[in-house]
Enzyme design. Structure first.
Site, short mmCIF file in Angstrom:
data_model
loop_
_atom_site.label_atom_id
_atom_site.label_comp_id
_atom_site.label_asym_id
_atom_site.label_seq_id
_atom_site.Cartn_x
_atom_site.Cartn_y
_atom_site.Cartn_z
N TYR A 148 1.07 -1.15 0.11
CA TYR A 148 -0.09 0.21 -0.02
C TYR A 148 0.84 1.27 0.10
CZ TYR A 148 -3.65 3.52 1.50
OH TYR A 148 -4.53 4.30 1.39
N TYR A 162 3.50 13.24 -14.90
CA TYR A 162 2.46 13.75 -15.78
C TYR A 162 2.14 15.31 -15.82
CZ TYR A 162 0.34 9.52 -17.89
OH TYR A 162 0.34 8.45 -19.04
#
Length: 322
Positions: A148, A162
């Site tokens: 996780y 991005y």
């Protein structure tokens, strides 16, 4: 009308976000594969037959197709409790990596603003206290919790890639322990397990000696912080949490008093890599978002107890991970 996609929208947090964005006048597309989400969380939206709400059953680790324009993409799809991500380690890693990649690709294609649901778990078992966003963390990448923690750390990295390389507008929220109605009673986190055990009169299970700390925030405060972050110009990660720190033992005792239960406390071995402290530094949220928690723990727990009184079957069994 703004058009917003919320992945993981049938989960605890995602469903509250669906409510908020519909209330703000958005058309909401709720996407979930229901691996840990629950259709009951969004049943009231179906019952209203509101044309501003659409449910799409889809696994976001696969290519995401959404027709028409999108203004916002909120990526909340992921198992989020220890009992889930320890049972679903590969799926957790895939949704953090492939799922984030696919959601970012959609945001890029639609020229939509993207918000990533990250977590205080990126700080691991922290060596600084309280935790500021500038802290890089202390995570065991090969420990059981690493599936996780590292999934979210990778998700943050690809989100910023991005942003920098493709120019996608991105936001990152680091969420600290959050509670409220619609939590799964069997999800293994401290609050639902303590409340379930107390309402049944079972012993409350505390791991270790209970001296580890957490900082709990009510879900409405989190949703407000997320909305403000999304609508802001802040591209750096932002902690959203309540700095009111408490030990797990004290928290268990508080739940016993609140429920009026005759339950006692039992102690079991501390799980590997369980963080010893957790407290957000929310200076950035205060200064950049003019946000601070508004619901204190006493009020938030009282609201949550009303939900658990109706949700907890007396024959259930539960275990706890903080």
């Amino acid at each position: 009308m703004p058009r917003t996609l919320i992945t993981g929208g049938a989960g605890f947090l995602g469903s509250h976000l669906c409510d908020r964005f519909i209330a703000e006048g958005h058309e909401v597309l709720c996407m979930d594969n229901l691996i840990t989400g629950n259709p009951d969380n969004i049943a009231h939206l179906f019952e209203r037959d509101d044309e501003r709400f659409t449910f799409i059953k889809h696994d976001v680790t696969n290519y995401i197709h959404v027709g028409g324009d999108l203004d916002y993409v909120l990526h909340f799809a992921s198992p989020a409790s220890p009992i889930d991500y320890l049972k679903l380690p590969i799926q957790t890693l895939k949704v953090g990596a492939l799922g984030t990649h696919k959601a970012l690709g959609l945001a890029k294609a639609k020229n939509a603003r993207f918000l990533l649901a990250s977590t205080s778990e990126v700080y691991g078992d922290p060596q600084t206290h309280p935790q500021k966003e500038t802290y890089w963390g202390n995570v065991n990448p090969i420990g059981p919790r690493g599936v996780y923690d590292e999934a979210k750390r990778f998700a943050e990295a690809i989100t910023m890639a991005y942003n920098r390389y493709h120019g996608v507008e991105t936001r990152i929220v680091r969420i600290f322990n959050t509670y409220g109605p619609r939590m799964r009673i069997d999800d293994g986190r401290a609050l639902p397990t303590f409340m379930s055990q107390a309402l049944r009169g079972d012993p409350l299970t505390v791991y270790g000696d209970g001296s580890q700390t957490r900082s709990f925030q009510y879900v409405d405060d989190l949703v407000e912080g997320i909305y403000r972050l999304l609508m802001s110009s802040v591209e750096e990660p932002v902690n959203i949490g309540n700095p009111d720190e408490i030990t797990i033992k004290e928290f268990a005792e508080e739940i016993i008093r609140l429920t009026g239960s005759s339950s006692t406390i039992t102690y079991e071995e501390l799980p590997k890599d369980d963080p010893q402290v957790r407290q957000p530094d929310i200076t950035r949220a205060r200064e950049r978002l003019q946000w601070a928690p508004a619901v204190d723990r006493a009020e938030g727990l009282a609201r949550t107890l009303d939900y658990f009184r109706s949700a907890v079957p007396t024959s259930d069994t539960a275990s706890v991970s903080s």
